[in-house]
Design a protein around this motif. Structure first.
Motif, PDB file in Angstrom:
ATOM      1  N   GLN A  32      72.202  94.833  94.321  1.00 31.46           N
ATOM      2  CA  GLN A  32      71.926  93.874  95.072  1.00 31.46           C
ATOM      3  C   GLN A  32      71.744  94.028  96.294  1.00 31.46           C
ATOM      4  O   GLN A  32      70.584  93.878  96.920  1.00 31.46           O
ATOM      5  CB  GLN A  32      72.734  92.690  94.913  1.00 31.46           C
ATOM      6  N   ASP A  35      68.430  96.223  96.782  1.00 37.02           N
ATOM      7  CA  ASP A  35      67.197  95.459  96.291  1.00 37.02           C
ATOM      8  C   ASP A  35      66.511  96.214  95.275  1.00 37.02           C
ATOM      9  O   ASP A  35      65.171  96.697  95.648  1.00 37.02           O
ATOM     10  CB  ASP A  35      66.516  94.983  97.561  1.00 37.02           C
ATOM     11  N   ALA A  39      69.589  95.246  90.293  1.00 41.14           N
ATOM     12  CA  ALA A  39      70.075  94.074  91.017  1.00 41.14           C
ATOM     13  C   ALA A  39      70.467  92.922  90.055  1.00 41.14           C
ATOM     14  O   ALA A  39      71.494  92.210  90.234  1.00 41.14           O
ATOM     15  CB  ALA A  39      69.453  93.747  92.205  1.00 41.14           C
ATOM     16  N   TRP A  40      69.615  92.652  88.974  1.00 41.85           N
ATOM     17  CA  TRP A  40      69.714  91.476  88.212  1.00 41.85           C
ATOM     18  C   TRP A  40      70.057  91.910  86.797  1.00 41.85           C
ATOM     19  O   TRP A  40      69.576  92.972  86.405  1.00 41.85           O
ATOM     20  CB  TRP A  40      68.260  90.827  88.109  1.00 41.85           C
ATOM     21  N   PRO A  77      64.186  91.090  92.258  1.00 39.26           N
ATOM     22  CA  PRO A  77      64.445  92.306  92.990  1.00 39.26           C
ATOM     23  C   PRO A  77      63.662  93.779  92.932  1.00 39.26           C
ATOM     24  O   PRO A  77      63.374  93.951  91.898  1.00 39.26           O
ATOM     25  CB  PRO A  77      65.930  92.623  92.290  1.00 39.26           C
TER      26      PRO A  77
END
Length: 133
Positions: A32, A35, A39-40, A77
């Motif tokens: 995260q 970026d 990140a997800w 992201p």
């Protein structure tokens, strides 16, 4: 490391720490902060996709004379900077600083010289009180 693996960074050898850091699962705080798409997690991508599809469905079923512009998908992201306003600031008002880490091949001697440097975090330096005050 502690959140995902239950281990402290200083409890491991450097190579073990590097191996574990490189294999952190999707959605980890490190990804995260960098970026990048990792990140997800998959469920977060699916939720964003569902929101995008619902927005498109509502826009498509609205009166064409009243519905306005086509909705944009939610930012994901790793897509770079978020959309900006007319004054050049991000649409949500938060400044984003993205740091990219690139591979830099070096010899062992160069690596040892690099490791011998004194590093400091300017954010920490600014917040320290002056000595004697």
């Amino acid at each position: 490391m502690r959140r995902v693996y239950g281990l402290g960074v200083y409890e491991l050898r450097p190579l073990e720490t590097a191996d574990l850091a490189a294999n952190l699962p999707a959605g980890s705080l490190v990804w995260q902060e960098l970026d990048i798409p990792a990140a997800w997690s998959v469920d977060q991508y699916l939720l964003a996709l569902q929101i995008d599809q619902m927005n498109m469905w509502m826009w498509g079923n609205a009166d064409p004379k009243k519905r306005g512009p086509k909705p944009r998908p939610l930012p994901r992201p790793g897509q770079g900077a978020p959309s900006t306003r007319d004054d050049g600031k991000p649409a949500d008002g938060h400044e984003r600083h993205v740091r990219r880490i690139e591979v830099q091949p070096m010899t062992i001697a160069e690596f040892q010289r690099w490791r011998a440097q004194r590093f400091s975090d300017e954010r920490v330096e600014k917040s320290r009180p002056l000595a004697g005050t």
